[in-house]
Design a protein around this motif. Structure first.
Motif, PDB file in Angstrom:
ATOM      1  N   UNK A   1      35.114 -38.508 -37.140  1.00 21.09           N
ATOM      2  CA  UNK A   1      34.268 -37.926 -36.114  1.00 21.09           C
ATOM      3  C   UNK A   1      32.815 -38.374 -36.282  1.00 21.09           C
ATOM      4  N   UNK A   2      32.203 -38.798 -35.193  1.00 25.47           N
ATOM      5  CA  UNK A   2      30.784 -39.145 -35.173  1.00 25.47           C
ATOM      6  C   UNK A   2      30.029 -38.055 -34.431  1.00 25.47           C
ATOM      7  N   UNK A   3      29.027 -37.471 -35.101  1.00 25.57           N
ATOM      8  CA  UNK A   3      28.236 -36.391 -34.500  1.00 25.57           C
ATOM      9  C   UNK A   3      26.838 -36.907 -34.185  1.00 25.57           C
ATOM     10  N   UNK A   4      26.407 -36.694 -32.958  1.00 25.35           N
ATOM     11  CA  UNK A   4      25.063 -37.057 -32.527  1.00 25.35           C
ATOM     12  C   UNK A   4      24.274 -35.768 -32.300  1.00 25.35           C
ATOM     13  N   UNK A   5      23.358 -35.404 -33.212  1.00 26.28           N
ATOM     14  CA  UNK A   5      22.579 -34.179 -33.040  1.00 26.28           C
ATOM     15  C   UNK A   5      21.599 -34.291 -31.870  1.00 26.28           C
ATOM     16  N   UNK A   6      21.469 -33.217 -31.120  1.00 26.93           N
ATOM     17  CA  UNK A   6      20.511 -33.147 -30.016  1.00 26.93           C
ATOM     18  C   UNK A   6      19.615 -31.941 -30.281  1.00 26.93           C
ATOM     19  N   UNK A   7      18.307 -32.159 -30.402  1.00 27.84           N
ATOM     20  CA  UNK A   7      17.388 -31.063 -30.699  1.00 27.84           C
ATOM     21  C   UNK A   7      17.276 -30.120 -29.507  1.00 27.84           C
ATOM     22  N   UNK A   8      17.475 -28.834 -29.772  1.00 30.99           N
ATOM     23  CA  UNK A   8      17.354 -27.804 -28.744  1.00 30.99           C
ATOM     24  C   UNK A   8      16.334 -26.763 -29.222  1.00 30.99           C
ATOM     25  N   UNK A   9      15.826 -25.962 -28.303  1.00 31.78           N
ATOM     26  CA  UNK A   9      14.848 -24.942 -28.679  1.00 31.78           C
ATOM     27  C   UNK A   9      15.506 -23.616 -29.031  1.00 31.78           C
ATOM     28  N   UNK A  10      16.731 -23.424 -28.581  1.00 29.52           N
ATOM     29  CA  UNK A  10      17.447 -22.186 -28.862  1.00 29.52           C
ATOM     30  C   UNK A  10      18.813 -22.203 -28.218  1.00 29.52           C
ATOM     31  N   UNK A  11      19.721 -21.335 -28.729  1.00 30.04           N
ATOM     32  CA  UNK A  11      21.077 -21.299 -28.196  1.00 30.04           C
ATOM     33  C   UNK A  11      21.134 -20.898 -26.740  1.00 30.04           C
ATOM     34  N   UNK A  12      20.294 -19.922 -26.360  1.00 27.46           N
ATOM     35  CA  UNK A  12      20.290 -19.476 -24.969  1.00 27.46           C
ATOM     36  C   UNK A  12      19.799 -20.599 -24.049  1.00 27.46           C
ATOM     37  N   UNK A  13      18.796 -21.338 -24.505  1.00 25.52           N
ATOM     38  CA  UNK A  13      18.265 -22.451 -23.709  1.00 25.52           C
ATOM     39  C   UNK A  13      19.271 -23.584 -23.586  1.00 25.52           C
ATOM     40  N   UNK A  14      20.137 -23.718 -24.593  1.00 19.66           N
ATOM     41  CA  UNK A  14      21.130 -24.794 -24.589  1.00 19.66           C
ATOM     42  C   UNK A  14      22.370 -24.455 -23.769  1.00 19.66           C
ATOM     43  N   UNK A  15      22.514 -23.186 -23.380  1.00 22.20           N
ATOM     44  CA  UNK A  15      23.717 -22.759 -22.676  1.00 22.20           C
ATOM     45  C   UNK A  15      24.001 -23.582 -21.416  1.00 22.20           C
ATOM     46  N   UNK A  16      23.009 -23.845 -20.552  1.00 21.59           N
ATOM     47  CA  UNK A  16      23.293 -24.652 -19.364  1.00 21.59           C
ATOM     48  C   UNK A  16      23.793 -26.054 -19.714  1.00 21.59           C
ATOM     49  N   UNK A  17      23.253 -26.633 -20.788  1.00 19.25           N
ATOM     50  CA  UNK A  17      23.698 -27.970 -21.210  1.00 19.25           C
ATOM     51  C   UNK A  17      25.140 -27.937 -21.719  1.00 19.25           C
ATOM     52  N   UNK A  18      25.484 -26.852 -22.399  1.00 13.45           N
ATOM     53  CA  UNK A  18      26.851 -26.709 -22.889  1.00 13.45           C
ATOM     54  C   UNK A  18      27.814 -26.542 -21.717  1.00 13.45           C
ATOM     55  N   UNK A  19      27.461 -25.696 -20.776  1.00 19.74           N
ATOM     56  CA  UNK A  19      28.343 -25.424 -19.642  1.00 19.74           C
ATOM     57  C   UNK A  19      28.479 -26.629 -18.716  1.00 19.74           C
ATOM     58  N   UNK A  20      27.436 -27.458 -18.646  1.00 23.11           N
ATOM     59  CA  UNK A  20      27.476 -28.634 -17.774  1.00 23.11           C
ATOM     60  C   UNK A  20      28.190 -29.820 -18.427  1.00 23.11           C
ATOM     61  N   UNK A  21      28.395 -29.752 -19.745  1.00 19.31           N
ATOM     62  CA  UNK A  21      29.028 -30.868 -20.446  1.00 19.31           C
ATOM     63  C   UNK A  21      28.033 -31.847 -21.041  1.00 19.31           C
ATOM     64  N   UNK A  22      26.727 -31.588 -20.878  1.00 17.89           N
ATOM     65  CA  UNK A  22      25.716 -32.458 -21.478  1.00 17.89           C
ATOM     66  C   UNK A  22      25.781 -32.372 -22.996  1.00 17.89           C
ATOM     67  N   UNK A  23      26.178 -31.201 -23.508  1.00 13.75           N
ATOM     68  CA  UNK A  23      26.444 -31.006 -24.929  1.00 13.75           C
ATOM     69  C   UNK A  23      27.923 -30.687 -25.106  1.00 13.75           C
ATOM     70  N   UNK A  24      28.512 -31.220 -26.162  1.00 15.88           N
ATOM     71  CA  UNK A  24      29.904 -30.889 -26.472  1.00 15.88           C
ATOM     72  C   UNK A  24      29.983 -29.572 -27.239  1.00 15.88           C
ATOM     73  N   UNK A  25      28.998 -29.348 -28.093  1.00 13.64           N
ATOM     74  CA  UNK A  25      28.939 -28.125 -28.897  1.00 13.64           C
ATOM     75  C   UNK A  25      27.480 -27.811 -29.150  1.00 13.64           C
TER      76      UNK A  25
END
Length: 328
Positions: free
Chosen positions: A71-95
């Motif tokens: 598995x290759x993991x590419x970290x993406x810097x986020x400001x917080x879990x709540x702020x990342x929620x739209x990216x997770x739901x849209x598929x921009x983030x896998x996790x």
């Protein structure tokens, strides 16, 4: 006759192609470059915050635990879990890293979120209410009518503060919350924008050392003792589509969490790699706890507290939110 044969041949060819497609798996999720465990997806983007909560991701990367899983993991810097929620739901983030309060609140609102691995747990003096050294505020009861700085409203910060207010005979209605990012909180207290601040490391240590700030209360006591803080989450659809990838991620993170839970040096080595915490500061800050397994019994404590303090309207059975790790 010839035309009928040609049509039959075309139909047969289409049928064979459909059968082969069905045997190969679900669309683009199958790949010739799949890892040793037959992962459905071998490269994933993972949201992480540059704070100690995210450290297991970077330990797993630096020690090759993800690589061992193919598995290759590419970290993406986020400001917080709540702020990342739209990216997770849209598929921009896998996790993404998710504090459990915002994650479970999202679940209560109908968001299809699954928690796949633990990240951090509160420990003594890791989430403190701090005041300037010359502040007239001496006890939590003195916060009545005062302004308390938190990094995010209606989240883990306010919940933790409210558990301490309750002990002092106060409620959230007795204080004013002001949203201020952690890096700016010290100056906000010095200039009078807020009277007290809910702080995490390394800001607890830095404000004590540089400005002489005092600890008013440790918010990881009483109802929030050993409180689960954050974990790694995916969408329900993603978990169903990529079960082997989820399992690979869980195994790698579990190894990293075991390293962190048994050797503080692992934390000290990793923090300077992805945060602004230097090696000297990393050696003196108070560390979080890093449980090696996400269990329903521990996480239910969060859901129950959210209901008690009216962050959610109905009970959540957290077993339905957790993806169990692979056996062994």
């Amino acid at each position: 006759m010839t035309r009928k044969l040609r049509c039959s041949a075309v139909a047969l060819g289409v049928a064979v192609a459909l059968v082969l497609t069905g045997c190969s798996g679900s669309g683009s999720s199958a790949s010739p470059s799949a890892g040793p465990n037959g992962l459905e997806k071998t490269t994933i983007k993972v949201g992480a915050i540059p704070i100690p909560d995210s450290v297991s991701l970077y330990v797993a990367m630096s020690k090759g635990y993800f690589k061992q899983e193919g598995l290759t993991v590419e970290p993406v810097t986020i400001t917080g879990g709540a702020a990342a929620m739209p990216q997770l739901l849209s598929g921009a983030l896998d996790a993404t890293l998710q504090n459990y309060v915002s994650g479970l609140v999202a679940v209560s609102q109908g968001k299809k979120i699954k928690l796949i691995a633990d990240a951090s747990q509160g420990a003594p003096n890791t989430f403190n209410i701090m005041v300037p050294k010359d502040s007239a505020i001496k006890t939590v009861a003195d916060l009545k009518g005062k302004t308390v700085a938190v990094n995010t409203l209606n989240n883990i910060a306010t919940l933790a503060v409210e558990t301490q207010l309750k002990v002092a005979g106060l409620t959230k209605a007795d204080v004013n919350y002001k949203e201020i990012p952690f890096p700016e909180m010290g100056n906000a207290l010095k200039t009078g924008l807020a009277d007290a601040g809910w702080m995490v490391e390394p800001f607890i240590t830095s404000t004590q050392t540089t400005d002489g700030f005092r600890k008013l209360a440790d918010t990881m006591t009483g109802q929030t003792e050993n409180f689960p803080i954050s974990g790694w989450s995916v969408t329900e659809e993603w978990a169903q589509k990529y079960p082997k990838t989820v399992a690979a991620f869980q195994r790698a993170i579990a190894k990293a969490l075991k390293d962190l839970s048994t050797d503080r040096k692992e934390l000290e080595k990793a923090l300077p790699l992805y945060t602004k915490i230097d090696a000297k500061t990393a050696s003196v800050i108070t560390p979080l706890a890093y449980p090696t397994e996400l269990t329903a019994n521990r996480l239910q404590k969060v859901a129950d507290l959210l209901l008690e303090y009216e962050y959610i309207k109905s009970q959540i059975d957290v077993k339905s939110v957790i993806v169990a790790p692979p056996a062994g």
